[in-house]
Design an enzyme around this catalytic site. Structure first.
Site, mmCIF file in Angstrom:
data_model
loop_
_atom_site.group_PDB
_atom_site.id
_atom_site.type_symbol
_atom_site.label_atom_id
_atom_site.label_comp_id
_atom_site.label_asym_id
_atom_site.label_seq_id
_atom_site.Cartn_x
_atom_site.Cartn_y
_atom_site.Cartn_z
ATOM 1 N N CYS A 138 83.729 65.056 67.044
ATOM 2 C CA CYS A 138 83.040 65.690 68.317
ATOM 3 C C CYS A 138 84.358 66.913 68.905
ATOM 4 O O CYS A 138 85.111 66.744 69.607
ATOM 5 C CB CYS A 138 82.899 65.039 69.377
ATOM 6 N N CYS A 141 84.285 67.436 72.623
ATOM 7 C CA CYS A 141 85.004 66.445 73.472
ATOM 8 C C CYS A 141 86.487 66.641 73.016
ATOM 9 O O CYS A 141 87.362 66.425 73.842
ATOM 10 C CB CYS A 141 84.432 64.957 72.839
ATOM 11 N N ASP A 142 86.940 66.532 71.803
ATOM 12 C CA ASP A 142 88.446 66.476 71.232
ATOM 13 C C ASP A 142 89.055 67.948 71.227
ATOM 14 O O ASP A 142 90.330 67.809 71.048
ATOM 15 C CB ASP A 142 88.493 65.540 70.308
#
Ligand code: NAP
Length: 309
Positions: A138, A141-142
């Site tokens: 992701c 997200c990261d």
């Protein structure tokens, strides 16, 4: 002694709180039905991980998170009830369907399966061990953990292209590794990536090794044509090689295609009357946000017709 499961009654149970499921919820509550959405993880489904959606009609730019949150809020405000529970299976009785979770049994007249799909893994050594230590599924997200660093994205679909575009803006260098020399994702995004001076295409190549003792320091890629191996010094690898469905729990009620998708046509009907399916979890040729939303509407209206007034 086994604990008695709590019994809950509603008109429609929607399994899955992604774009298809939430759209179905909006249509069904607006048609006057009581709706419960069961979601095992978090609302929004896969689209939450998309940094920037540019192909949803009427919304030139929207983040996946904002899109999903808007959809969720709309469904809740209209009266849909959302429950964080995993559906374990469906059975029938004289009254209708029963959807079972660990703690409850939901009695309803119709079910919409909108289970989506989950990330496909590379299936190579150390992938699990280095997940969260450089390997990610992701970028939204990261990605920010890798600001200014060198990273790689693996895949050739829309997710990989969008991830690479997003990362190119915050990382020092982005290698886009794809197993072919043609991309499955939008040509417009490929063109945008070609314009970036910090993106390197690594084509006809597979990720064959993950290097680093306690965190990722490099990936090994193998050229499929020459067989040549190369190490790319990256601290992050974003795996975006597609999704796999998970519908085994419903295999007694619906037909599953060999790849695990629920067999259904554009009418979103399964082989069992009263069980419908919507979005990426069903057999279809185009898996897009628009088609997930469209399926949600079709499935909800079909379920409402099945139930009657
Ligand atoms: P996808 O379109 O299925 O693409 C997966 C990519 O990974 C393909 O390029 C495939 O290569 C490659 N791949 C598959 N298995 C692999 C393996 N074992 N090793 C290496 N490479 C592998 O998946 P996606 O990009 O996640 O997209 C899923 C669906 O969501 C698509 O329909 C996509 O269009 C849609 N989506 C839409 C949006 C949007 O509307 N904005 C955003 C993201 C995703 P091949 O090409 O060689 O098969």
């Amino acid at each position: 002694m086994t604990e008695e499961k709590k019994q809950v009654t509603t008109d429609i149970v929607i399994i899955g709180g992604g774009t298809a499921g939430l759209t179905a919820a909006i249509y069904a509550v607006r048609a006057g039905k009581q709706v419960i959405v069961l979601e095992a993880k978090a609302y929004g489904g896969q689209i939450v991980n998309t940094p920037d959606i540019e192909n949803y009609p009427g919304l030139a730019h929207v983040s996946g998170y904002d899109f999903a949150t808007g959809l969720y809020q709309q469904a809740i405000d209209l009266g849909a009830r959302f429950r964080y529970e995993r559906a374990l299976g469906i059975r029938e009785d004289d009254e209708g369907k029963i959807v079972e979770t660990r703690k409850r049994e939901y009695h309803c007249k119709a079910v919409i399966l909108a289970t989506g799909a989950k990330n496909r893994t590379l299936g190579i050594e150390r992938e699990e061990e280095l997940t969260g230590k450089g390997v990610s599924y992701c970028a939204t997200c990261d990605g920010s953990f890798f600001k200014g660093q060198d990273v790689a994205v693996n895949g050739g679909g829309n997710t990989a292209l969008e991830d690479a575009l997003y990362l190119a803006d915050i990382c020092n260098r982005v290698y886009l590794i794809h197993r072919r020399d043609q991309f499955r994702g939008d040509a417009a995004d490929v063109e945008k990536l070609k314009q970036k001076n910090n993106v390197e295409f690594v084509l006809n190549s597979n990720v064959t090794g993950l290097i680093g003792s306690d965190k990722l320091t490099a990936v090994e890629v193998t050229d499929k044509i020459s067989g040549e191996k190369r190490e790319l010094p990256v601290s992050g690898l974003f795996v975006a090689i597609g999704q796999v469905p998970d519908n085994k729990a419903f295999a007694d009620e619906v037909d599953l295609a060999p790849a695990g998708y629920i067999e259904a046509g554009e009418d979103c009907a399964t082989r069992t009357p009263g069980i419908f399916t919507a979005g990426d979890c069903r057999t279809k040729t185009v898996r897009q946000l628009t088609t997930a939303a469209a399926d949600g509407a079709v499935a909800a209206l079909a379920a409402c017709r099945y139930i009657g007034a």
